[in-house]
Write a protein that holds these residues in place. Structure first.
Motif, PDB file in Angstrom:
ATOM      1  N   TRP A   4       5.615   8.909   4.831  1.00 43.03           N
ATOM      2  CA  TRP A   4       4.494   8.659   3.933  1.00 43.03           C
ATOM      3  C   TRP A   4       3.931   9.960   3.375  1.00 43.03           C
ATOM      4  CZ3 TRP A   4       3.396   4.071   2.085  1.00 43.03           C
ATOM      5  CH2 TRP A   4       2.177   3.841   1.467  1.00 43.03           C
ATOM      6  N   LYS A  14       3.463   5.160  -2.611  1.00 35.89           N
ATOM      7  CA  LYS A  14       2.030   4.986  -2.339  1.00 35.89           C
ATOM      8  C   LYS A  14       1.347   4.304  -3.515  1.00 35.89           C
ATOM      9  CE  LYS A  14       1.345   9.037   0.585  1.00 35.89           C
ATOM     10  NZ  LYS A  14       0.655  10.340   0.687  1.00 35.89           N
ATOM     11  N   ALA A  15       1.685   4.729  -4.731  1.00 37.14           N
ATOM     12  CA  ALA A  15       1.070   4.141  -5.921  1.00 37.14           C
ATOM     13  C   ALA A  15       1.431   2.665  -6.052  1.00 37.14           C
ATOM     14  CB  ALA A  15       1.500   4.912  -7.166  1.00 37.14           C
ATOM     15  N   LYS A  18      -0.456   0.777  -3.298  1.00 31.43           N
ATOM     16  CA  LYS A  18      -1.864   0.627  -3.652  1.00 31.43           C
ATOM     17  C   LYS A  18      -2.032  -0.453  -4.724  1.00 31.43           C
ATOM     18  CE  LYS A  18      -5.731   3.075  -5.722  1.00 31.43           C
ATOM     19  NZ  LYS A  18      -6.141   4.255  -6.464  1.00 31.43           N
ATOM     20  N   ILE A  21      -1.556  -3.861  -3.093  1.00 30.00           N
ATOM     21  CA  ILE A  21      -2.693  -4.197  -2.243  1.00 30.00           C
ATOM     22  C   ILE A  21      -3.895  -4.615  -3.103  1.00 30.00           C
ATOM     23  CG2 ILE A  21      -4.430  -3.199  -0.671  1.00 30.00           C
ATOM     24  CD1 ILE A  21      -1.799  -3.874   0.701  1.00 30.00           C
ATOM     25  N   MET A  22      -4.146  -3.871  -4.169  1.00 33.06           N
ATOM     26  CA  MET A  22      -5.269  -4.228  -5.049  1.00 33.06           C
ATOM     27  C   MET A  22      -5.035  -5.565  -5.736  1.00 33.06           C
ATOM     28  SD  MET A  22      -6.520  -0.626  -6.710  1.00 33.06           S
ATOM     29  CE  MET A  22      -8.006  -1.310  -7.429  1.00 33.06           C
ATOM     30  N   SER A  52     -14.119  -5.495  -7.551  1.00 28.40           N
ATOM     31  CA  SER A  52     -12.666  -5.334  -7.432  1.00 28.40           C
ATOM     32  C   SER A  52     -11.994  -5.380  -8.804  1.00 28.40           C
ATOM     33  CB  SER A  52     -12.072  -6.375  -6.480  1.00 28.40           C
ATOM     34  OG  SER A  52     -12.319  -7.679  -6.934  1.00 28.40           O
ATOM     35  N   ASP A  59      -8.437   1.794 -12.437  1.00 32.46           N
ATOM     36  CA  ASP A  59      -7.238   2.454 -11.918  1.00 32.46           C
ATOM     37  C   ASP A  59      -5.981   2.180 -12.739  1.00 32.46           C
ATOM     38  OD1 ASP A  59      -8.663   3.613  -9.925  1.00 32.46           O
ATOM     39  OD2 ASP A  59      -7.861   2.392  -8.294  1.00 32.46           O
ATOM     40  N   TYR A  60      -5.871   1.008 -13.347  1.00 29.53           N
ATOM     41  CA  TYR A  60      -4.603   0.636 -13.969  1.00 29.53           C
ATOM     42  C   TYR A  60      -4.711   0.272 -15.448  1.00 29.53           C
ATOM     43  CZ  TYR A  60      -3.181   0.742  -9.184  1.00 29.53           C
ATOM     44  OH  TYR A  60      -2.950   1.169  -7.907  1.00 29.53           O
TER      45      TYR A  60
END
Length: 147
Positions: A4, A14-15, A18, A21-22, A52, A59-60
């Motif tokens: 990791w 990781k991206a 993440k 998960i989001m 959220s 973020d995206y």
């Protein structure tokens, strides 16, 4: 979890992790929104789900250039939209807004009407030199407060 910590590939993993998960968290919040009773779980409906969504968009979605420009444009008009939409929804456009076929169309029409009115208000503020008027008023208030 040594893998990791190392390398460019792991940064991409990781991206992706993440993002997934989001996405799962958003889906869970969305499902909970429709299942949980409002009186007992209002905090989930009015805070966790919107927060959220905001984090996910930040973020995206905002990284997409065209959508970012659109969101910036909406941001410039957001306070006017916020102040106007209640009048349209509850008073002036009630007959129009609540007769639309589904939720998405209702929100889109309400946003569009509020945005058009916001643009008109901003143009009127420029025409009547609203900012100069406010500056003069603040100056007079400060001057009279010092005397």
């Amino acid at each position: 979890f040594e893998f990791w910590k190392k390398g460019k590939i792991n940064r991409h993993l990781k991206a992706i992790f993440k993002f997934l998960i989001m996405l799962v968290f958003l889906w869970i919040c969305y499902k909970l929104y429709h299942v949980l009773p409002f009186k007992k779980y209002w905090d989930i409906k009015w805070s966790i789900l919107p927060l959220s969504v905001i984090l996910f968009v930040n973020d995206y979605i905002s990284k997409i250039p065209i959508l970012n420009k659109f969101l910036e444009f909406l941001g410039k008009h957001s306070i006017n939209i916020f102040l106007i939409h209640s009048f349209i929804r509850a008073i002036y456009g009630k007959d129009l807004i609540y007769k639309l076929p589904n939720f998405i169309v209702t929100i889109a029409v309400l946003l569009l009407i509020s945005l058009v009115l916001s643009i008109i208000i901003e143009q009127m503020k420029k025409l009547f030199k609203y900012d100069r008027l406010v500056d003069k008023l603040i100056y007079k208030i400060r001057k009279s407060a010092l005397n």
